[in-house]
Design a protein around this motif. Structure first.
Motif, short mmCIF file in Angstrom:
data_model
loop_
_atom_site.label_atom_id
_atom_site.label_comp_id
_atom_site.label_asym_id
_atom_site.label_seq_id
_atom_site.Cartn_x
_atom_site.Cartn_y
_atom_site.Cartn_z
N THR A 1 4.31 10.47 -0.55
CA THR A 1 4.79 9.84 0.69
C THR A 1 5.20 8.39 0.51
O THR A 1 5.76 7.79 1.43
CB THR A 1 3.71 9.90 1.79
OG1 THR A 1 2.55 9.17 1.34
CG2 THR A 1 3.33 11.34 2.12
N ARG B 1 0.58 9.74 -2.79
CA ARG B 1 0.29 10.32 -1.48
C ARG B 1 -0.83 9.50 -0.86
O ARG B 1 -2.01 9.71 -1.14
CB ARG B 1 -0.14 11.79 -1.60
CG ARG B 1 -0.41 12.44 -0.22
CD ARG B 1 -0.74 13.91 -0.34
NE ARG B 1 -2.11 14.16 -0.71
CZ ARG B 1 -3.09 14.49 0.14
NH1 ARG B 1 -2.84 14.60 1.43
NH2 ARG B 1 -4.32 14.70 -0.31
N VAL C 1 7.54 16.39 4.27
CA VAL C 1 7.76 14.96 4.07
C VAL C 1 9.26 14.74 4.06
O VAL C 1 9.98 15.34 3.26
CB VAL C 1 7.13 14.47 2.74
CG1 VAL C 1 7.50 13.02 2.48
CG2 VAL C 1 5.62 14.65 2.76
N LYS D 1 11.56 12.95 2.82
CA LYS D 1 12.06 12.02 1.80
C LYS D 1 13.59 12.05 1.81
O LYS D 1 14.21 13.12 1.72
CB LYS D 1 11.54 12.40 0.41
CG LYS D 1 11.97 11.39 -0.66
CD LYS D 1 11.62 11.83 -2.07
CE LYS D 1 12.07 10.76 -3.07
NZ LYS D 1 11.91 11.19 -4.48
N HIS E 1 7.84 4.14 2.61
CA HIS E 1 7.16 5.39 2.89
C HIS E 1 8.17 6.39 3.45
O HIS E 1 9.25 5.99 3.91
CB HIS E 1 6.05 5.20 3.93
CG HIS E 1 4.93 4.33 3.49
ND1 HIS E 1 3.67 4.79 3.22
CD2 HIS E 1 4.88 2.98 3.28
CE1 HIS E 1 2.88 3.80 2.88
NE2 HIS E 1 3.60 2.68 2.90
N LEU F 1 5.62 11.76 7.37
CA LEU F 1 4.80 12.93 7.07
C LEU F 1 4.60 13.70 8.38
O LEU F 1 4.12 13.15 9.36
CB LEU F 1 3.44 12.48 6.52
CG LEU F 1 2.36 13.55 6.40
CD1 LEU F 1 2.70 14.55 5.28
CD2 LEU F 1 0.99 12.93 6.14
#
Length: 300
Positions: free
Chosen positions: A243, A259, A278, A280, A291, A294
């Motif tokens: 994350t 994480r 997540v 990303k 970050h 999540l």
């Protein structure tokens, strides 16, 4: 900068509710990079935000959400918020309801913790931004650190927080259960627990966030009868889901990260967790923060 397009919503949004946690590393900067577009696209039911890093009047409004906020008293630092669809049944911050546990008083005005009782379901959501800390004195090597050696002061401060917060967390969890509510702690805990939680875990054993005493703390506050690490339970015994990735170098591109953003839920709620994701971004120039959001979906 190319703007990030968030993933689509779940195919059956009526199947449950989604709790998101996101350290935005400055809400104003994140909004310039596309936070509002992410929020409108994903539409989580609850959004816990850490590191607002601005005054209350500059946090702004979030269409479709009610924001409970504690920005703290340190200009440009810390700050937490919880966004909900409906006005919460109750909101508690350390500024209005000081922590009872010994050792947390020095942190009460820093904007690190907020707790809301949802109005539409029996659930308390607690949002934490835990101090990053530092290295103990014996691990500090001048010339090999980004920051000036401090004799272990930041490490000691974090350990005081961890000790006090473990007691405060116990009280909050039990208070929720006595009131007939499940409880979930979400946020940037600045602690990675398992080797699966850090890409280069061997080197990380002498880094803040993965020190033995920090990992021992995480193990002590979690367990099958207290708080369940929902993300690890869903993701399984394998690396990730990461994350956080450093802004420096090619950590993001090479997926070398940690994480440290978590959702820890009481057993009844944890059993209802069905998926984790997540968000990303696909490229470094589309990042909203260091970050990534999540998200955990729970059955009703």
């Amino acid at each position: 900068m190319t703007q990030f397009t968030p993933p689509p919503l779940d195919s059956d949004p009526g199947a449950g509710f989604t709790v998101a946690s996101f350290n935005v590393n400055g809400i104003r900067a994140a909004r310039r990079r596309g936070f509002d577009e992410w929020l409108a696209r994903r539409q989580p039911d609850v959004v816990a935000i850490q590191e607002l890093r601005c005054s209350a009047e500059k946090v702004g409004e979030f269409p479709g959400y009610v924001a409970a906020v504690d920005v703290g008293s340190i200009p440009g630092r810390n700050g937490v918020a919880v966004l909900t669809r409906d006005e919460p049944a109750a909101v508690r911050t350390w500024a209005t309801t000081p922590p009872r546990a010994r050792g947390l008083g020095e942190f009460a005005a820093e904007g690190r913790y907020i707790e809301v009782d949802l109005a539409d379901r029996p659930l308390t959501v607690a949002n934490l931004y835990l101090p990053k800390g530092g290295l103990p004195a014996e691990l500090q090597r001048p010339g090999s650190m980004r920051e000036k050696p401090d004799g272990g002061a930041k490490h000691a401060r974090k350990m005081r927080f961890l000790a006090g917060f473990a007691r405060e967390l116990q009280r909050s969890r039990l208070a929720a259960l006595r009131a007939g509510r499940e409880f979930v702690l979400v946020g940037d805990l600045n602690v990675a627990y398992l080797e699966h939680d850090v890409t280069n875990w061997r080197a990380a054993r002498k880094m803040e966030g993965f020190l033995p005493e920090e990992r021992e703390w995480f193990g002590a506050v979690t367990g099958p009868r207290t708080l369940v690490d929902v993300v690890r339970r869903l993701h399984g015994d394998r690396p990730g889901p990461l994350t956080w990735w450093s802004w420096a170098g090619e950590s993001f591109t090479k997926d070398v990260g940690w994480r440290i953003d978590h959702q820890l839920a009481t057993p009844g709620l944890a059993r209802r967790a069905v998926s984790v994701s997540v968000d990303k971004e696909p490229a470094a120039d589309q990042r909203l923060s260091d970050h990534a959001p999540l998200l955990v979906r729970y059955r009703e």
